[in-house]
Design an enzyme around this catalytic site. Structure first.
Site, PDB file in Angstrom:
ATOM      1  N   THR A 104      19.542  14.978  77.147  1.00 31.73           N
ATOM      2  CA  THR A 104      19.469  14.053  76.016  1.00 31.73           C
ATOM      3  C   THR A 104      20.810  13.954  75.294  1.00 31.73           C
ATOM      4  O   THR A 104      21.070  13.013  74.557  1.00 31.73           O
ATOM      5  CB  THR A 104      18.352  14.481  75.043  1.00 31.73           C
ATOM      6  OG1 THR A 104      18.178  13.475  74.065  1.00 31.73           O
ATOM      7  CG2 THR A 104      18.684  15.794  74.335  1.00 31.73           C
ATOM      8  N   GLU A 154      20.782   2.292  60.968  1.00 33.22           N
ATOM      9  CA  GLU A 154      19.936   3.470  61.205  1.00 33.22           C
ATOM     10  C   GLU A 154      18.455   3.056  61.197  1.00 33.22           C
ATOM     11  O   GLU A 154      17.667   3.527  62.004  1.00 33.22           O
ATOM     12  CB  GLU A 154      20.221   4.530  60.147  1.00 33.22           C
ATOM     13  CG  GLU A 154      19.568   5.873  60.386  1.00 33.22           C
ATOM     14  CD  GLU A 154      20.157   6.666  61.567  1.00 33.22           C
ATOM     15  OE1 GLU A 154      21.090   6.186  62.240  1.00 33.22           O
ATOM     16  OE2 GLU A 154      19.667   7.779  61.835  1.00 33.22           O
TER      17      GLU A 154
HETATM   18  C1  DMJ Z   1      22.443  13.040  70.050  1.00 31.30           C
HETATM   19  O1  DMJ Z   1      22.679  14.308  69.590  1.00 31.30           O
HETATM   20  C2  DMJ Z   1      21.476  13.036  71.161  1.00 31.30           C
HETATM   21  O2  DMJ Z   1      21.564  11.848  71.881  1.00 31.30           O
HETATM   22  C3  DMJ Z   1      20.071  13.258  70.683  1.00 31.30           C
HETATM   23  O3  DMJ Z   1      19.136  13.204  71.705  1.00 31.30           O
HETATM   24  C4  DMJ Z   1      19.704  12.262  69.634  1.00 31.30           C
HETATM   25  N1  DMJ Z   1      20.662  12.187  68.606  1.00 31.30           N
HETATM   26  C5  DMJ Z   1      22.052  12.215  68.876  1.00 31.30           C
HETATM   27  C6  DMJ Z   1      22.754  10.921  68.886  1.00 31.30           C
HETATM   28  O4  DMJ Z   1      22.272   9.938  68.105  1.00 31.30           O
END
Ligand code: DMJ
Length: 832
Positions: A479, A366
């Site tokens: 995203t 992380e």
């Molecule tokens: C997901 O929910 C999406 O990719 C978001 O933009 C960032 N975090 C998580 C995955 O790590």
């Protein structure tokens, strides 16, 4: 195959490549890719079945204990509640993965299940942005496919039911935007609105969260015709941008009530990531010049202030100083975004660290700590130890593969696939890693595993995927990996089925009146403590890295420079390619050859990996060997060195540059605030003046009229060191350059003119980066004489002989004074 070749060598390939695809052979023939897709689909199906059988209708299934997992109603401060809203979020995130995997039946089942069972009438406080990107994004994407006869996922008789559900959800999220600033509160209770969320959970919205819903909300407007959706989210996004610092950087979190930043740290990872992503993707989806300029400006600002040698760092958004010593797992999405922006070589370079991290840990920590410690260990290198199966690394791998077709990215895909088949495989889905340092597993499978990770993995292996078809060329992945596009034809045709959920659950005024006093009180307490925290941190930092640079310059350059961080620190190590099997490493400690070559594999097949042939491919292993430390339970060879890959794709590879042994440091001239205004122009052509009696700039050079606000990364060239261009620096070279700078000033005006006379060891400086731009070989940076003169007394930058420039007593190899006239602007004679 992907690379076009003459017939003869193609025939050669047929003989060389094994016809039977074994698990350990990376042939990447059609049959092999087909098998990789099938294996990926099998894994996804295992996750889906596990969720339906043991998790649904809860939000998630616990993969190790096979029980449902949802919000924690007994503790409203439990942050898992941010994504778990008791509306079957795994289902509401994954159904479009069936589309990507060409599974119409799975898609229909998923849609039917959503329409027959999902409700948002839930007494849960969820994060606005998490719910927008997972559930809202999915519903919009499904709606686009279900209503479109041309994409193969049309549902006969469909009449906007998915869009209705999206509309209902949008209305429930909208009250979060009822703040004085327009920046949304981070959370909303789906049944009882914003006021039902404890105020202590509402004081700070992260920048990604505040800007993120923009794409989904704007699309909701375009599809449903309710302007509130786009207005609210667009306004929030642009407010964030207006609040940017003088370096054009946006910190990571702010108060939605006070519209002020609650800290100064920024970077490209957690809490800020999708801000850049949605600036660029919004620009593409909506053909929007304003958003594009936000992306371009931000990208430039990051390159100037946050780009270290191999990766982006976190920095203070006001000063540009390094803020933390870590790189986080979420930032691994960035190379994919760079590809989308057409910055391909930047993307490959940024990707390399994540590639190495995967090689070392078989996952991404992380947070990974790159700072050198007195005693390095896996504990010091892994700053936050979990890996919840995040998709970002495979997402970037996919984008890079699409842009380059380099087989090494497929090899990464194979490694990721294998990890899901073995290490992450659990009885009821897939388990992330709880502690990378010791290898313990997590009893959790977040919805993005099935919605993103497997989607990108499958896409990587699928040349002919629906997402790669011509009729989806204007679509973008949100995203959260949901395909979105703007269907101009179906716009304006929607009437919401029901308006039973009103956006004024509570009026804006009453939200504001009720929440503001509590939040203000909380903020004043919090601000004082966070200021203290920041102060302490920067003091620590000053004692560490900043101190090193001070020491380095203390003796000879006491008056010098407002400098920043020391980025590179090099030493000659015995082996220069840590992590490679020794029989593949040819070490020449005498450094006498022009090139040190990695051993060339004996076979000579016709294809090879260009990425792997990059002569700096192994530099990062050595430079960060103090932090790329594998946990004791792992003994994996680097992916590119696996026999089944190397014997096929490793022709004449790798050829490695020697690791530079020079040092580098950064210098900032003048006022930091001018960084973003400083002019750094690329020269595109020769001067039009017919015959000038001084040296002329050429295409590819830089023109920098003012030094105020210019940040340089300098490489220190000293005899017998190996420079960043893989050459040994010779004393002759140093002496020749230093001869130029001996001052022959008739007036002996030593205040303004420099001298190379020094008792120090002779050296020359070279500019490697100027305000984020790489300065390549044979490129000169031209500056004006007046700019040198105006800075000279304070900064020890001097003019030497023949237009050369000195920093203190050291000449700078690739910086020269432009002689094109007293005003030195010379823009009329140079095409810039
Ligand atoms: C997901 O929910 C999406 O990719 C978001 O933009 C960032 N975090 C998580 C995955 O790590």
């Amino acid at each position: 195959m992907l690379i076009v070749r003459p017939l003869a060598s193609f025939l050669g390939l047929l003989i060389l490549l094994p016809l039977v695809v074994g698990d350990s052979v990376s042939s990447f023939t059609k049959a092999h890719l087909q098998s990789l897709r099938a294996q990926t689909k099998e894994l996804f199906d295992h996750g889906w079945r596990s969720y339906i059988q043991f998790g649904y209708p809860a939000d998630e299934v616990r993969p190790l204990s096979c029980i449902p997992y949802g919000p924690n109603y007994s503790d409203s401060y439990d942050l898992r509640n941010d994504v778990l809203g008791n509306f079957s979020v795994t289902l509401l995130d994954l159904v479009d993965t069936f589309i990507i995997m060409h599974d119409y039946e799975g898609f229909r089942k998923g849609v039917d299940l959503i329409l027959s069972t999902v409700t948002f009438d839930s007494d849960s406080a969820v994060q606005v942005f998490e719910t927008s990107i997972r559930a809202l994004g999915l519903l919009l994407s499904l709606h686009l496919f279900a209503s479109d006869r041309s994409k193969g996922f049309y549902i006969p008789g469909y009449s906007n039911e998915l869009l209705d559900l999206a509309y209902e959800l949008g209305l429930k999220l909208l009250p979060a935007y009822s703040t004085p600033s327009g920046i949304p509160y981070p959370r909303v209770n789906l049944r009882r609105g914003v006021l039902a969320v404890p105020s202590s959970l509402q004081y700070e919205t992260c920048t990604a969260g505040a800007g993120l819903p923009m794409l989904e909300m704007a699309l909701l407007l375009r599809l449903t015709g309710n302007p509130s959706f786009e207005e609210a989210s667009r306004n929030a996004f642009m407010t964030l941008w207006e609040l940017r610092t003088s370096l054009n950087l946006v910190p990571m979190g702010l108060s939605p009530v006070k519209s002020r930043w609650l800290g100064q740290t920024t970077g490209i990872g957690a809490s800020i990531d999708s801000f850049y992503e949605y600036a660029l993707k919004g620009a593409i989806l909506f053909d929007d010049a304003e958003l594009f300029s936000v992306w371009e400006t931000s990208y430039k600002a990051l390159s100037v202030s946050a780009k270290a040698d191999w990766f982006y760092t976190t920095v203070d958004a006001e000063t540009g100083y390094l803020a933390t010593g870590w790189v986080d797992s979420l930032s691994a999405f960035f190379p994919g975004l760079q590809v989308l922006a057409g910055r391909l070589s930047d993307a490959q370079r940024t990707y390399l660290l994540y590639y190495k991290l995967w090689g070392v840990y078989g996952a991404l920590p992380e947070r990974w700590n790159f700072q050198r410690q007195r005693k390095s260990s896996v504990k010091t290198a892994v700053a936050l130890e979990w890996y919840p199966l995040r998709p970002e690394f495979i997402e970037s791998t996919y984008h890079l593969y699409r842009a380059t077709r380099d087989p090494l990215y497929l090899q990464v895909g194979v490694a990721v696939l294998k990890a899901y088949q073995s290490r992450f495989m659990a009885t009821c889905g897939f388990a992330g890693i709880q502690d990378i340092r010791i290898g313990t597993m997590q009893d959790r499978m977040e919805s993005f595993v099935l919605s993103e990770t497997f989607k990108y993995l499958y896409l990587l292996f699928d040349e002919d995927n629906i997402a790669h078809q011509e009729n989806l060329k204007d679509a973008i992945f949100s995203t959260e990996g949901h395909l979105l596009w703007l269907d101009r034809q179906s716009l304006d045709s929607y009437t919401p089925a029901s308006d039973n959920v009103s956006s004024d659950l509570v009026s804006e005024d009453s939200i504001h009146e009720n929440l503001e006093p509590a939040i203000s009180e909380l903020l004043s307490q919090l601000l004082s403590s966070s200021v203290e925290r920041v102060k302490q941190f920067s003091q620590n930092f000053l004692r560490n890295d900043y101190g090193k640079l001070r020491k380095y310059y203390a003796t000879s350059r006491s008056r010098l420079l407002d400098y920043n961080q020391m980025v590179l620190e090099t030493k000659i190590n015995k082996t220069y390619m840590a992590g490679l099997p020794s029989e593949l490493v040819l070490v020449d400690e005498d450094l006498t050859d022009a090139f040190e070559m990695c051993e060339v594999p004996s076979s000579n097949p016709p294809f090879s990996s260009a990425f792997m042939s990059w002569d700096r491919f192994y530099e990062i292993d050595d430079r960060y060997s103090h932090a790329l430390i594998a946990p004791p339970y792992r003994s994996a060879a680097p992916l590119e060195q696996e026999e089944g890959f190397l014997s096929i794709w490793g022709a004449n590879l790798p050829q490695c540059a020697r690791r530079p042994t020079t040092e580098s440091f950064e210098v900032l001239f003048g006022d930091k605030k001018k960084l973003r205004l400083a002019q750094v122009d690329h020269i595109l052509g020769q001067s039009r003046e017919p015959k000038l009696d001084f040296e002329q700039p050429k295409a590819g050079d830089f023109w920098v009229p003012h030094l105020d606000g210019i940040r340089l990364r300098m490489e220190k060239l000293e005899p017998r060191k190996i420079d960043s261009r893989n050459r040994e620096v010779s004393s002759d070279y140093i002496n020749a350059l230093r001869a130029q700078c001996i001052v022959a000033d008739p007036l002996e005006n030593y205040d303004l003119l420099g001298s190379c006379d020094t008792e120090e060891a002779p050296k020359v400086l070279r500019v490697e980066l100027i305000n984020g731009n790489a300065v390549h070989e044979n490129v000169t940076i031209w500056i004006s004489r007046t700019s040198v003169q105006s800075l000279a007394p304070n900064t020890q930058i001097f003019e030497g002989r023949n237009g050369s420039v000195l920093l203190g007593s050291d000449p700078i190899e690739n910086l020269r004074i432009y002689e094109g006239g007293p005003q030195a602007g010379a823009s009329q004679s140079i095409q810039v």
